[in-house]
Design a protein around this motif. Structure first.
Motif, PDB file in Angstrom:
ATOM      1  N   HIS A   1     -44.818 -71.815 -32.870  1.00 36.20           N
ATOM      2  CA  HIS A   1     -44.044 -70.573 -32.780  1.00 36.20           C
ATOM      3  C   HIS A   1     -44.785 -69.434 -33.472  1.00 36.20           C
ATOM      4  N   ASP A   2     -45.269 -69.735 -34.680  1.00 31.16           N
ATOM      5  CA  ASP A   2     -45.919 -68.695 -35.466  1.00 31.16           C
ATOM      6  C   ASP A   2     -47.241 -68.246 -34.872  1.00 31.16           C
ATOM      7  N   LEU A   3     -47.872 -69.125 -34.102  1.00 32.42           N
ATOM      8  CA  LEU A   3     -49.143 -68.735 -33.504  1.00 32.42           C
ATOM      9  C   LEU A   3     -48.945 -68.146 -32.115  1.00 32.42           C
ATOM     10  N   ARG A   4     -47.974 -68.692 -31.369  1.00 32.69           N
ATOM     11  CA  ARG A   4     -47.811 -68.226 -29.993  1.00 32.69           C
ATOM     12  C   ARG A   4     -47.330 -66.809 -29.904  1.00 32.69           C
ATOM     13  N   THR A   5     -46.382 -66.446 -30.804  1.00 31.37           N
ATOM     14  CA  THR A   5     -45.837 -65.099 -30.717  1.00 31.37           C
ATOM     15  C   THR A   5     -46.935 -64.049 -30.930  1.00 31.37           C
ATOM     16  N   PRO A   6     -47.678 -64.140 -32.041  1.00 33.25           N
ATOM     17  CA  PRO A   6     -48.746 -63.132 -32.192  1.00 33.25           C
ATOM     18  C   PRO A   6     -49.801 -63.231 -31.096  1.00 33.25           C
ATOM     19  N   LEU A   7     -50.086 -64.452 -30.629  1.00 31.09           N
ATOM     20  CA  LEU A   7     -51.080 -64.585 -29.562  1.00 31.09           C
ATOM     21  C   LEU A   7     -50.614 -63.871 -28.295  1.00 31.09           C
ATOM     22  N   SER A   8     -49.304 -64.004 -27.981  1.00 26.52           N
ATOM     23  CA  SER A   8     -48.781 -63.330 -26.798  1.00 26.52           C
ATOM     24  C   SER A   8     -48.969 -61.829 -26.922  1.00 26.52           C
ATOM     25  N   VAL A   9     -48.640 -61.304 -28.122  1.00 25.50           N
ATOM     26  CA  VAL A   9     -48.804 -59.873 -28.337  1.00 25.50           C
ATOM     27  C   VAL A   9     -50.273 -59.483 -28.182  1.00 25.50           C
ATOM     28  N   MET A  10     -51.137 -60.288 -28.793  1.00 24.36           N
ATOM     29  CA  MET A  10     -52.558 -59.940 -28.775  1.00 24.36           C
ATOM     30  C   MET A  10     -53.133 -59.965 -27.364  1.00 24.36           C
ATOM     31  N   VAL A  11     -52.835 -61.033 -26.625  1.00 23.80           N
ATOM     32  CA  VAL A  11     -53.359 -61.134 -25.262  1.00 23.80           C
ATOM     33  C   VAL A  11     -52.781 -60.006 -24.406  1.00 23.80           C
ATOM     34  N   GLY A  12     -51.477 -59.796 -24.522  1.00 20.38           N
ATOM     35  CA  GLY A  12     -50.836 -58.758 -23.716  1.00 20.38           C
ATOM     36  C   GLY A  12     -51.355 -57.377 -24.032  1.00 20.38           C
ATOM     37  N   ALA A  13     -51.333 -57.031 -25.316  1.00 22.10           N
ATOM     38  CA  ALA A  13     -51.723 -55.673 -25.713  1.00 22.10           C
ATOM     39  C   ALA A  13     -53.207 -55.418 -25.451  1.00 22.10           C
TER      40      ALA A  13
ATOM     41  N   GLU B   1     -57.530 -53.094 -19.372  1.00 26.55           N
ATOM     42  CA  GLU B   1     -57.381 -52.795 -17.946  1.00 26.55           C
ATOM     43  C   GLU B   1     -56.832 -51.408 -17.661  1.00 26.55           C
ATOM     44  N   HIS B   2     -55.966 -50.914 -18.545  1.00 25.94           N
ATOM     45  CA  HIS B   2     -55.354 -49.612 -18.252  1.00 25.94           C
ATOM     46  C   HIS B   2     -55.596 -48.584 -19.356  1.00 25.94           C
ATOM     47  N   GLY B   3     -56.420 -48.932 -20.307  1.00 31.24           N
ATOM     48  CA  GLY B   3     -56.616 -48.065 -21.461  1.00 31.24           C
ATOM     49  C   GLY B   3     -56.946 -46.625 -21.091  1.00 31.24           C
ATOM     50  N   GLU B   4     -57.762 -46.478 -20.049  1.00 31.96           N
ATOM     51  CA  GLU B   4     -58.215 -45.123 -19.708  1.00 31.96           C
ATOM     52  C   GLU B   4     -57.084 -44.224 -19.250  1.00 31.96           C
ATOM     53  N   GLN B   5     -56.073 -44.833 -18.576  1.00 29.30           N
ATOM     54  CA  GLN B   5     -54.970 -44.003 -18.079  1.00 29.30           C
ATOM     55  C   GLN B   5     -53.937 -43.703 -19.171  1.00 29.30           C
ATOM     56  N   MET B   6     -54.067 -44.359 -20.340  1.00 30.30           N
ATOM     57  CA  MET B   6     -53.027 -44.207 -21.366  1.00 30.30           C
ATOM     58  C   MET B   6     -53.267 -42.989 -22.234  1.00 30.30           C
ATOM     59  N   PRO B   7     -52.168 -42.413 -22.743  1.00 28.98           N
ATOM     60  CA  PRO B   7     -52.344 -41.370 -23.754  1.00 28.98           C
ATOM     61  C   PRO B   7     -52.980 -41.987 -25.004  1.00 28.98           C
ATOM     62  N   ALA B   8     -53.725 -41.209 -25.736  1.00 29.30           N
ATOM     63  CA  ALA B   8     -54.455 -41.724 -26.905  1.00 29.30           C
ATOM     64  C   ALA B   8     -53.514 -42.410 -27.898  1.00 29.30           C
ATOM     65  N   ALA B   9     -52.327 -41.835 -28.091  1.00 27.57           N
ATOM     66  CA  ALA B   9     -51.384 -42.389 -29.080  1.00 27.57           C
ATOM     67  C   ALA B   9     -50.951 -43.793 -28.669  1.00 27.57           C
ATOM     68  N   GLU B  10     -50.720 -43.977 -27.368  1.00 30.70           N
ATOM     69  CA  GLU B  10     -50.333 -45.260 -26.818  1.00 30.70           C
ATOM     70  C   GLU B  10     -51.445 -46.293 -27.071  1.00 30.70           C
ATOM     71  N   ARG B  11     -52.674 -45.845 -26.810  1.00 32.27           N
ATOM     72  CA  ARG B  11     -53.823 -46.740 -27.016  1.00 32.27           C
ATOM     73  C   ARG B  11     -53.911 -47.202 -28.464  1.00 32.27           C
ATOM     74  N   SER B  12     -53.800 -46.270 -29.393  1.00 31.33           N
ATOM     75  CA  SER B  12     -53.922 -46.688 -30.797  1.00 31.33           C
ATOM     76  C   SER B  12     -52.768 -47.567 -31.203  1.00 31.33           C
ATOM     77  N   ALA B  13     -51.559 -47.290 -30.656  1.00 26.90           N
ATOM     78  CA  ALA B  13     -50.407 -48.127 -31.022  1.00 26.90           C
ATOM     79  C   ALA B  13     -50.638 -49.564 -30.584  1.00 26.90           C
ATOM     80  N   LEU B  14     -51.155 -49.741 -29.359  1.00 34.31           N
ATOM     81  CA  LEU B  14     -51.416 -51.097 -28.864  1.00 34.31           C
ATOM     82  C   LEU B  14     -52.503 -51.781 -29.697  1.00 34.31           C
ATOM     83  N   ALA B  15     -53.560 -51.038 -29.968  1.00 35.02           N
ATOM     84  CA  ALA B  15     -54.665 -51.606 -30.738  1.00 35.02           C
ATOM     85  C   ALA B  15     -54.187 -52.004 -32.126  1.00 35.02           C
TER      86      ALA B  15
END
Lengths: 366, 230
Positions: free
Chosen positions: A141-153, A159-173
């Motif tokens: 549980h403790d590893l899967r949850t952060p892994l899901s976030v990491m893989v997803g974000a 894949e879509h970083g270029e189309q995102m606003p800069a603030a969105e990009r930094s939030a995901l990173a």
């Protein structure tokens, strides 16, 4: 477990004594019966202790009891009295029957005992298995949850970083970075607990002061404690302690983090230390909602948080690690309700006579 | 950030780790040279004459500590160690072999960049003579052995001066307990850590606004001390 291995040995010793006493008792009974009973019935009386000893004691004691019964019966009751008559096939049969009964009963008993031991071992194995699966469940549980976030974000970024606003990009990173950091800490805890359990740990003790150990911890946890009000009460004249400083730092850090994690923002967290007779006592207390009595027991067991429904992260190893560190240093750790509300964690560390630095010759001053 | 474009040698065998180091250091304005082994690292250190090297402790053809010894034999360049090991012993060994600082894997890039900046600054500053430290309101002249706090003279003992001098040689960098004890009290006192605890406390009481949470004389628990200057 230990009790189970000790018990039969004690009974074996007692068994021989009991066999002797029972045979003597039978002898008296035999004399009393002699005028009115046949010899064969007296032989039956001698059978009783064999059965009894075989049931209650070891195989050896049962054989001893059978031999003793036959010899006494033969010498004292079978004519010619006072002589061991080994040629009479009848009494050889008596002996064989007694021995067979004794052995049969004691082997039955042995089998029952093995089954009992097997059942206990099975229960221990099942408990171990339960711990293992709890650990696996909590780690996954403790590893899967952060892994899901990491893989997803991170894949969103790739894949879509270029189309995102800069603030969105930094939030995901930033969320990738935070989750990874948390995961690194969890992994470290699991590894450490594993090292503790393997006994693969050597204390590197040297002279340290509680204040000097606590300072960097408070610095490291500045962010984690930012929502709380931190008070410190560590007298400057506390004696030095011979401890493994990084482990004590981790211990204090775990307790502070624990307090911050389980109390609402704005709660006061106080770190204090004082000298007792032969110990230094360190306390971490909060004026939060406190813990029910039931939760205080077993608080330092592994995976506790999982059991009481953990929602705030952590495999519940933090306090177990604390306990291990304190024990390794020869101290005690406990948790209790704080007077006036909240929880109070206390640990002690043995204080040895602290050495002094040699006095300086101030005349060397230019 | 840096106008002279300092050159940084990165000795690390994991390409993915080199990738983000290259990216982050490049963005900060540093020129990056990469090597993946002890052997390659030694050659690049000699040919590129970097201003600083970041060395991973576990390299495919040997221990990073070997490279540290080799480089330290001919160069005073700051060396920062990347250590995956939790144990203090490995870090102390690397620092005693000549490394100036360490970062534990996994590390955030902010932490590494702060160390790099601090290391490069430490080199530029005390280039001989006029060893004056400024720690907030406290000014310390290590040569004249005078000190003042908020304009008022304060007294430091000879050992306190020696300790500060030792730490000031590489401000912001880690000096191990062993190094301090050897230099200030002599080789016989290498494991008398209580000397350090007592003097660190004395110094903090004299120099720090909040001795419990020091800003200038900072403890690296289990390793040693750093001195930060303003």
């Amino acid at each position: 477990m230990r009790e189970h291995t000790n018990t039969p040995r004690l009974q074996a010793w007692h068994g021989y004594l009991a066999a002797l006493l029972a045979a003597l008792a039978c002898t008296f009974a035999g004399y009393a019966m002699q005028p009115r009973f046949d010899l064969v019935n007296i032989a039956m009386v001698y059978m009783l202790p064999v059965v009894g000893i075989a049931l209650l004691s070891s195989r050896g004691a049962a054989i001893f009891s059978a031999a003793l019964s036959v010899i006494l019966f033969d010498v004292l009751f079978v004519p010619p009295v006072g002589v061991l008559n080994i040629e009479d096939a009848q009494y050889l049969l008596t002996f064989t029957v007694m021995l067979a009964v004794g052995l049969a009963i004691s082997s039955l008993r042995e089998r029952a005992r093995l089954e009992e031991t097997g059942r206990i071992n099975h229960a221990i194995e099942a408990e171990r298995e339960r711990m293992r699966s709890t650990l696996l469940a909590s780690i996954s549980h403790d590893l899967r949850t952060p892994l899901s976030v990491m893989v997803g974000a991170s894949s969103s970024l790739a894949e879509h970083g270029e189309q995102m606003p800069a603030a969105e990009r930094s939030a995901l990173a930033l969320s990738v970075s935070r989750q990874a950091q948390a995961m690194a800490e969890q992994t470290e805890k699991v590894l450490q607990m594993t090292r503790f359990e393997l006994g693969d740990l050597e204390l590197h003790r040297d002279w340290n002061s509680v204040a000097e150990i606590a300072g960097p911890v408070l610095l490291r946890l500045r962010e984690a404690l930012a929502q709380h009000r931190l008070l410190t009460d560590i007298p400057g004249d506390l004696p030095l302690l011979r401890v493994d400083a990084p482990l004590i730092a981790q211990l204090i850090g775990n307790l502070l983090e624990n307090a911050a994690r389980h109390t609402p923002p704005g709660t006061v967290i106080q770190l204090g230390a004082r000298k007792l007779e032969q110990f230094i006592e360190v306390t971490v207390e909060d004026n939060g909602p406190g813990l029910p009595e039931a939760a205080l027991a077993g608080l330092f067991d592994r995976f506790r948080e999982q059991r009481i429904g953990n929602t705030s992260g952590g495999v519940g190893l933090g306090l177990a690690i604390c306990r291990t560190i304190v024990k390794l240093h020869g101290g005690e750790i406990s948790a209790s309700p704080r007077a006036g509300g909240g929880t109070r964690f206390t640990f002690t560390l043995p204080a040895e006579a602290a050495p002094q630095a040699p006095a300086e010759q101030e005349s060397a001053q230019p | 950030m840096t106008d002279t474009r300092a050159t940084i040698l990165v000795v690390e065998d994991e390409p993915e780790i080199r990738r983000f180091l290259r990216s982050a250091l490049g963005t900060e304005g540093y020129k990056v040279v990469e090597a993946g082994s002890v052997k390659r690292g030694a050659i690049d250190a000699a040919s590129h004459k970097p201003d600083l090297a970041i060395v991973d402790l576990g390299l495919p053809d040997g221990e990073g500590i070997e490279l540290i010894r080799q480089v330290r034999a001919w160069s005073p360049m700051p060396l920062i160690v990347l250590s995956a090991r939790a144990g203090e012993a490995g870090k102390i060994a690397a620092l005693d072999a000549g490394a100036n600082d360490y970062v534990i894997k996994p590390f955030g890039i902010g932490e590494l960049l702060a160390r790099v900046r601090s290391a490069l600054r430490g080199v530029v500053r005390p280039s001989g003579g006029g060893h004056t430290l400024k720690l907030g309101g406290t000014a310390i002249d290590l040569d004249a052995r005078t000190a003042s706090r908020d304009g008022t003279p304060i007294h430091l003992t000879p050992i306190e001066y020696r300790l500060l001098t030792c730490l000031a040689r590489n401000t912001g960098m880690v000096v191990t307990q062993g190094q301090l004890l050897r230099e200030v009290w002599g080789p016989a006192h290498e494991s008398d850590t209580h000397y350090l605890r007592i003097y660190a406390k004395q110094l903090r009481d004299k120099l720090e606004p909040d001795p419990l949470q020091p800003r200038y004389l900072v403890t690296e628990t289990g390793i040693g001390y750093r001195l930060f200057c303003d």
